[in-house]
Motif scaffolding. Structure first.
Motif, short mmCIF file in Angstrom:
data_model
loop_
_atom_site.label_atom_id
_atom_site.label_comp_id
_atom_site.label_asym_id
_atom_site.label_seq_id
_atom_site.Cartn_x
_atom_site.Cartn_y
_atom_site.Cartn_z
N ASN A 91 -66.88 -28.08 -20.60
CA ASN A 91 -66.41 -28.60 -21.89
C ASN A 91 -65.34 -27.72 -22.51
O ASN A 91 -64.58 -28.20 -23.37
CB ASN A 91 -67.58 -28.79 -22.85
CG ASN A 91 -68.46 -29.95 -22.45
OD1 ASN A 91 -68.00 -30.92 -21.87
ND2 ASN A 91 -69.74 -29.84 -22.74
N GLU A 117 -73.78 -33.64 -23.76
CA GLU A 117 -73.32 -32.70 -24.77
C GLU A 117 -74.49 -31.97 -25.38
O GLU A 117 -75.54 -32.49 -25.58
CB GLU A 117 -72.55 -33.42 -25.87
CG GLU A 117 -72.02 -32.47 -26.88
CD GLU A 117 -71.24 -33.16 -27.98
OE1 GLU A 117 -70.48 -32.46 -28.62
OE2 GLU A 117 -71.37 -34.36 -28.18
N HIS A 165 -66.26 -35.00 -23.82
CA HIS A 165 -67.40 -34.64 -22.97
C HIS A 165 -67.91 -35.88 -22.25
O HIS A 165 -67.55 -37.00 -22.58
CB HIS A 165 -68.52 -33.99 -23.80
CG HIS A 165 -69.02 -34.86 -24.91
ND1 HIS A 165 -69.97 -35.81 -24.74
CD2 HIS A 165 -68.68 -34.91 -26.21
CE1 HIS A 165 -70.19 -36.43 -25.87
NE2 HIS A 165 -69.41 -35.90 -26.79
#
Length: 79
Positions: free
Chosen positions: A8, A79, A74
């Motif tokens: 990420n 996430e 993402h």
């Protein structure tokens, strides 16, 4: 395991390149989903990980993940 944090933190272009490559994309998504599953241990992350292992090699799920990742930054439920 912090592979999801590393993934990420990359730019969107690098993430798209990592996901688009056929075998590399499957491995990267698998590692991201495994990392999230081990970190959170939520039922939805476990279910998504199992579904990805079974159906993740398909092109349609890959395209959906790429579009969602470009919009949000993402992967879906990662996430």
């Amino acid at each position: 395991m912090t592979f999801d944090k590393w993934f990420n933190s990359q730019s969107t272009l690098v993430k798209v390149i990592l996901i688009v490559l056929p075998l590399v994309g499957w491995i990267v998504e698998l590692l991201v989903r495994l990392s999230v599953m081990l970190k959170t241990q939520k039922v939805e992350h476990i279910v998504v990980f199992v579904l990805f292992v079974v159906f993740g090699w398909g092109l349609i799920l890959n395209i959906i993940d790429i579009i969602y990742m470009c919009m949000t930054g993402h992967l879906i439920l990662a996430e």
